[in-house]
Structure formats: structure tokens, C-alpha cells
Design a protein around this motif. Sequence first.
Motif, PDB file in Angstrom:
ATOM      1  N   TYR A 101     -24.892  12.093 -16.562  1.00 27.62           N
ATOM      2  CA  TYR A 101     -26.558  12.237 -16.831  1.00 27.62           C
ATOM      3  C   TYR A 101     -27.107  12.219 -15.379  1.00 27.62           C
ATOM      4  CZ  TYR A 101     -26.077  11.062 -21.835  1.00 27.62           C
ATOM      5  OH  TYR A 101     -25.614  11.097 -23.293  1.00 27.62           O
ATOM      6  N   SER A 157     -37.216  13.962 -20.370  1.00 26.89           N
ATOM      7  CA  SER A 157     -36.411  14.754 -21.398  1.00 26.89           C
ATOM      8  C   SER A 157     -36.940  14.386 -22.534  1.00 26.89           C
ATOM      9  CB  SER A 157     -34.955  14.745 -21.182  1.00 26.89           C
ATOM     10  OG  SER A 157     -34.415  13.452 -21.585  1.00 26.89           O
ATOM     11  N   LEU A 205     -28.486  21.366 -17.013  1.00 30.70           N
ATOM     12  CA  LEU A 205     -28.898  20.030 -17.528  1.00 30.70           C
ATOM     13  C   LEU A 205     -29.647  20.163 -18.817  1.00 30.70           C
ATOM     14  CD1 LEU A 205     -30.173  18.275 -14.517  1.00 30.70           C
ATOM     15  CD2 LEU A 205     -27.906  18.281 -15.074  1.00 30.70           C
ATOM     16  N   ALA A 223     -31.762  18.754 -22.271  1.00 28.59           N
ATOM     17  CA  ALA A 223     -32.616  17.523 -22.515  1.00 28.59           C
ATOM     18  C   ALA A 223     -32.209  16.916 -23.845  1.00 28.59           C
ATOM     19  CB  ALA A 223     -34.096  18.241 -22.906  1.00 28.59           C
ATOM     20  N   TRP A 235     -31.102  13.582 -18.259  1.00 30.20           N
ATOM     21  CA  TRP A 235     -30.610  15.064 -18.677  1.00 30.20           C
ATOM     22  C   TRP A 235     -29.002  14.933 -18.755  1.00 30.20           C
ATOM     23  CZ3 TRP A 235     -34.141  18.903 -19.418  1.00 30.20           C
ATOM     24  CH2 TRP A 235     -35.480  18.710 -19.095  1.00 30.20           C
TER      25      TRP A 235
END
Length: 467
Positions: free
Chosen positions: A237, A266, A329, A331, A342
Motif C-alpha cells: 500500500y 481513497s 495505485l 482506490a 492506495w
Amino acid sequence: MAAFWQQRGRRQENGGLGGVIDGLGNVFDVLLANARLVLGVSGAAVLAIATLAVKRLIDRATSPRDEGDPKAEQKSLEESWQDLPLIKTTPKPPKKQKREDLSEPLLSPARPLVPGEASNPRGCSAPLGAPQVKPSPPRCLTLQEKLLSHSSKLAVPEIQVSLVPQLARSICTQLQNFLRSKCPELPFGRLFLSGALLDGLEVLAADHIHLMLPVVLDAGLWSLISGEDTVVRNPQYWMIKRMDLGYFPRGCSPWDRFMVGWYFSSSVLSETLHKLLVASINWPAIGGLLGCAIHPVVASRELKLEVKHDQVELSITLFPVVEMEDKVLLAVPPEGLVENLWLESFYRAEVSRVKELDAGDSGARQLCLRILNGACRSQPSLHKLGGSPVIHVILHLSDTASDWAEESLADRFQQVLEELVASLEKGVLPSYFNPKINLFSGLLEEEIDEMGFVLYRAISEPEVLLK
């Protein structure tokens, strides 16, 4: 006359046997006279043969014996027993058919002629020395043949291959127009489709597809922070941090409205889009225009649409995506209190690398991947194993096993299963692109045990995955 009375006297001495025999003779004569009327032709024939045999027994038993021949009695008994086969071997009358027998065929299937049987029309037995045809035993397929045969069954129907992308692109265009009119201040990029169907890796059915919504950020106002350096300690992440708020205060970026603290959330962005999908877009009108029914999934944390067409049923998942510093990345925050994370996606790099390797050595990596994806799709316990984990195992093996020709598909298939079982035993599968990332970190212990059991059994019995 004297002989007659002498014979009659002998019958009386035998306990009146003569009278009984005369009575039986009369009964037999009556039965034979009326047998054709009562029993029919075949029944009368059966009764006549049986009666003849019994009469012979009676005549021999009552006829005078030659007292000078001691073997006469023994001979009479032997002749009587020789007549018994007449009774035993008489054909039985056909039994009356039952109702359940009416469905059975009246004639047995024709039997193929054995060489030499043409000269023996009765077909009792083949002549000595004649060759006999033996049925060939069933042929056992090798694992290689089973895999190739199974792969031919994994193809997606042509109607889905052509209709699903066309339908998804039409929905994509309608959603793009809505976002531009409803949120003109937000610099969304052009929506595009993604997923295994477009990359030729989908199996069995094209019932889901991904819709990617690019989020365009100003690189001068935003920077990335690895999740390994945050409280989550997870390198898979990332966090997107707002920079230079002293020089560029809030409002300088159109995405500042989705900030939580100093970070682009996100979760907040997904919640906003979820409200738009559910409450603001007239999906019945769009569905009527496209000839289908479209319903947003209200209860899902994901941004998901369910599409029902006359010929297909489709699930479309919308992913806001940020591309910064060579990273993709999504969400997709993890469950919990952290809402600013993300998820880094390697899907584009995974597919690109597999196709590049196959193009370089004419390998069967994609074929092996399709077979394993089909197995994971058909086995409920393996659903979370399909896709990315299998691709990464194949990529790791490609660094050590150089022979990926189609002729070696069975060997490579077995190796992939063994590597998956070994990784599940340790609970660790390192990402091919970032060894710090454990692709099994999100699995429960019960899920790992169940997957390991199924795959361990499949090593010795691969057929359990090819159903």
C-alpha cells in the motif's frame, strides 16, 4: 384270453395299479384331444411330448417282464430314465409380457461375424485355429494429453467475447459523459477497460470486467509515501501526501476536497463516486438505450454495476486509479480504520511480462495460466488463489525452468502446483516485482489450510482440478 386274465391278475396283485393306469390313459387322451383348443399349437406340442414320455414310463412299468432274463428289470429302468430328458428339455412356452418389458428392444443387437463363421451358418463355434477378435483395452491418457484436452474446454463463448467489451465500452462512454457534466472541476482521465477477457486470459465465461477511472494529479503538489513507512507496515500500500501547503494552500488542487489530514483519501473518493453511481445517474434510461438493464450494487464497498442483457450477464467494477512515479495505485483501501491507503497493482506488468516471455521462447505460460485460472474458478476453495498469485509463481519458475515449450506443459504444471503448496505451507508468496510484498498476507489461516489440502491432493491426482 387266458393271457389277458393272467395280465389282469398281475395288475391286481400289484395293488390295483392297472385301474389307475387305465384312468390316467383316458385323462391323457382327453387332454391331447382338447390341447390345441386350450393351449394353442405350441402348447399342444409341449403337452404331447411330455405325455409321450410319461406313457413310455407307464408302459414299461406295466408290461410283462421276461422271468428268464435277470437284467430285464434293470434294462427297463435305464430306458425309463433315458426318456426323462424329453420332459426336461422341452421348450418352455413364452411367458406373458409385463408392462415394464415393453420398453426393451425386441431384437438383440447384431453380433459381428468372426472370420470363418460364414461357412458355419449355425454359428455354434468357430473352427479350430481361427483368429479371434479381442476388444482393445481403453487407452489411458497422459497428463499432457489431459491438460491439452481440458484447455480446449476453457474457451469463452464467441458471443460473450464480442458482446461483453462492446457493451462495457458503451456504458463507459455514458459514464464518462456524466462525470464531465456533473463534475467538470475534477480532472478525470479517459475511462478504459481492463481485465483478463481483454488480455486473452479469461476462461469459461466473460462475466466480469474492470472499468478504470484515471485520477490526474499535479506531480508538484502530491508525493508518494510507502506503506512500509507508515503504521500499517505493508509495502503493498501507498499514501498520497499533499505537499507545500504553506506555499500552495488548500484549494490549489481540485482533489483537496478529498483530503483527510494531509493525505488524499481513497475511501472518501470512493464514497463520493458511490453516491453518484447510486443516486445521480439515470441507469434505467441508459440501460433502455443500450438494450439492457443496469443496476448499481448499493450494499457493496466496491463501485460495482450489475448488467443484464438478453445474451449475457455482466459485473462491472469501477476502480479510480492514480499513476505516479511508475506505480499504478488503486482506490482499494484495506478493511479497518485506515482510509488513506492506495493499493499498488501489478496486473499490467504481470500480463506484459508473461506475454513477453512466451513470445521469446514460444512458451506455454499463458496456456498453463489459463488452465490454473479455470481450476481456481471452478473450485470455490481456490477462488482467492486465481489471477495474481498464480502469475507470480509462473514468473518465479520462469527464472529457473527454461523449458516452457508446449511439450513440457505437464512438467511445468506439476511444478507450479508444488510451488504453490510449498508457499502455502510457509504462508508466504513473495511478489515477483517487489519481494517485500507477501501476496498471501490477506488470507486467513483456514483459507490457507483449505487451499493447501486441495493442491496437495492435486499433485498426485491432477484430475481433481480438471473437472
